[in-house]
Design an enzyme around this catalytic site. Structure first.
Site, PDB file in Angstrom:
ATOM      1  N   LYS A  37       0.834  -1.205   0.000  1.00 57.23           N
ATOM      2  CA  LYS A  37       0.000   0.000   0.000  1.00 57.23           C
ATOM      3  C   LYS A  37       0.867   1.253   0.000  1.00 57.23           C
ATOM      4  O   LYS A  37       1.863   1.333   0.728  1.00 57.23           O
ATOM      5  CB  LYS A  37      -0.917  -0.019   1.220  1.00 57.23           C
ATOM      6  CG  LYS A  37      -1.910   1.134   1.291  1.00 57.23           C
ATOM      7  CD  LYS A  37      -2.822   0.964   2.506  1.00 57.23           C
ATOM      8  CE  LYS A  37      -3.843   2.076   2.621  1.00 57.23           C
ATOM      9  NZ  LYS A  37      -4.764   1.862   3.762  1.00 57.23           N
ATOM     10  N   SER A  44      -9.440   2.102   2.925  1.00 54.04           N
ATOM     11  CA  SER A  44      -8.517   2.837   2.078  1.00 54.04           C
ATOM     12  C   SER A  44      -7.528   1.947   1.340  1.00 54.04           C
ATOM     13  O   SER A  44      -6.799   2.423   0.461  1.00 54.04           O
ATOM     14  CB  SER A  44      -7.747   3.844   2.939  1.00 54.04           C
ATOM     15  OG  SER A  44      -6.975   3.175   3.935  1.00 54.04           O
ATOM     16  N   SER A  49     -10.189  -0.241   6.937  1.00 51.58           N
ATOM     17  CA  SER A  49      -9.499  -0.160   5.650  1.00 51.58           C
ATOM     18  C   SER A  49      -8.789  -1.415   5.178  1.00 51.58           C
ATOM     19  O   SER A  49      -8.251  -1.441   4.080  1.00 51.58           O
ATOM     20  CB  SER A  49      -8.485   0.996   5.689  1.00 51.58           C
ATOM     21  OG  SER A  49      -9.146   2.224   5.835  1.00 51.58           O
TER      22      SER A  49
END
Length: 441
Positions: A82, A151, A175
């Site tokens: 990420k 996210s 997330s």
């Protein structure tokens, strides 16, 4: 267009083929990049790709295998990271145009651990701006008219589409668990503090977690062991898990928020688990649970201002409306409210332990329902409670709706008994996964 990869390629299967000499690290990476080339123009899962560096590393790892060196179950496995986590030689942009485009000079601790274990990093997966709520360009592999969640949007979408075999995400509210569920993959939010956050853009000191996304519980554990530099948990799953766990079924707060599709899936899941031998009892939550979302929101907003407020003052024009709203709201909160949030966090983490008096795990919906439209990343209300308590939580896919979108359940464990969560989740996956894959075909 359904771009979910079925049957999915798992780390365990790939590693078995690599060790047997039936698959090279380069060939595995080529398969992932073929999926990237075919699907990335539609899915937009990646913020940054470095094909050249990835193949150089694959060749190096193949040479090590030829010399008899095997680093472990992540040797040659492509892993997405990420884009709020530092990877040496790649920029960390966090979805924000104002951030430095230069490559960073040092791996985050968890990335360094994965690198030592032989993982390959094709690139950085897309995220909402600074892991908040503004939707990124990433779309759901199952149906591009829907969000992949956030996210950790790119991490979930990349795994689901076969662009990598697993990925690393983060969770402050929902997330990891929410995007994993929306994209039909497995996700693990570990116990708070289990994974080192050095080299990770920090939102909230008391809420941020780092965890893996993959296709199976075993793959989650392989990645978690690599991230924490401890070969601790995988040995638990070497033998089949035959003992059915005692399950606490969370009602009221969770089921009342679930939409009809999710409620129907939960009914089916409960029947299948009971038929397979699991004793299940309804588990009421303590009365102190009721205001948990308000306390989570205020704690997150206050700490985001502490960590991001200075940059927001300088570069506010680059910030999206959702993160701007969060930061503006955080500035209105007092120190007294912050301290009351910390007091509540400690209280609710203690009293919720009572739910495990007669259960190894608690089950609830992973999301309100299937993935909504891509102008939102969906609601974190099912997940935020476990981010505030710090309790470890796993999601596995269990059903596909009539509209062709996956649904997942959320399996929560006692914060001091992580082994119990893994064993119980493996048993649940063994019961439920065949039905999910059948619906995918």
């Amino acid at each position: 267009m359904n771009l979910y990869q079925t049957p999915p390629r798992t780390i365990a299967d790939a590693q078995q083929a690599i060790k047997a000499g039936e698959l090279t690290c380069r060939e595995l990476l080529e398969q992932c990049f073929q999926n990237i080339e075919e699907k990335e123009p539609v899915i937009h899962a990646w913020a940054y790709l470095d094909r050249e560096a990835a193949f150089e590393r694959a060749d190096l790892l193949d040479q090590e295998l030829q010399r008899g060196r095997w680093r472990g179950p992540l040797h040659g496995i492509p892993i997405g990271i990420k884009d709020i986590i530092d990877v040496k030689g790649m920029p960390t942009r966090g979805g924000l145009e104002s951030r430095d485009k230069s490559p960073v000079s040092q791996d985050a601790t968890l990335v360094e651990n994965l690198r030592l274990e032989g993982a390959i990093f094709p690139g950085k997966t897309d995220t909402t701006q600074l892991a908040c709520f503004d939707p990124p360009p990433t779309l759901n592999p199952w149906n591009q008219a829907h969000t992949p969640g956030g996210s950790s949007s790119g991490s979930a979408a990349a795994v689901a589409a076969g662009m990598c075999l697993a990925a690393v995400g983060t969770q402050t509210g929902g997330s990891i668990i929410r995007p994993a569920a929306f994209c039909g993959v497995a996700g693990l939010k570990p116990t708070f503090g289990m994974v080192d956050r050095q080299g990770v853009i920090l939102l909230s000191d008391h809420l941020d977690h780092v965890g893996p996304l993959a296709h199976t519980i075993a793959d989650l554990v392989i990645l978690l062991d690599g991230m924490t530099d401890q070969a601790t948990y995988l040995p638990l799953l070497i033998e089949p898990v035959t003992a059915a766990p005692r399950i606490g079924w969370l009602t009221d707060f969770f089921e009342s928020r679930a939409d009809p599709a999710m409620q129907q899936a939960l009914t089916s899941v409960r029947t299948r688990l009971e038929t397979a031998g699991a004793p299940i009892r309804d588990c009421p939550l303590p009365k102190e649970f009721e205001p948990i979302l308000d306390y989570h929101r205020d704690l997150m907003q206050f700490e985001m201002v502490q960590n991001m407020g200075a940059d927001y003052d300088q570069n506010g024009k680059f910030y999206g409306p959702a993160i701007s709203q969060v930061l503006d709201a955080g500035r209105k909160l007092s120190q007294e409210r912050f301290e009351s949030c910390l007091d509540y966090q400690n209280l609710i983490s203690q009293v919720t332990r009572r739910c495990f008096a007669r259960a190894e795990i608690l089950i609830s919906p992973a999301t309100v329902g299937p993935a909504p439209a891509p102008d939102t990343t969906g609601s974190p209300e099912m997940n935020a409670p476990w981010s505030l308590t710090g309790f470890p939580t796993i999601t596995i896919p269990v059903a596909v709706t009539g509209q062709g979108l996956p649904l997942g359940i959320q399996i929560t464990g006692h914060p001091d008994k992580f082994d119990d969560l893994l064993l119980a989740s493996q048993w649940c996956e063994d019961v439920l996964r065949p039905g999910f894959l059948e619906q995918c075909s």
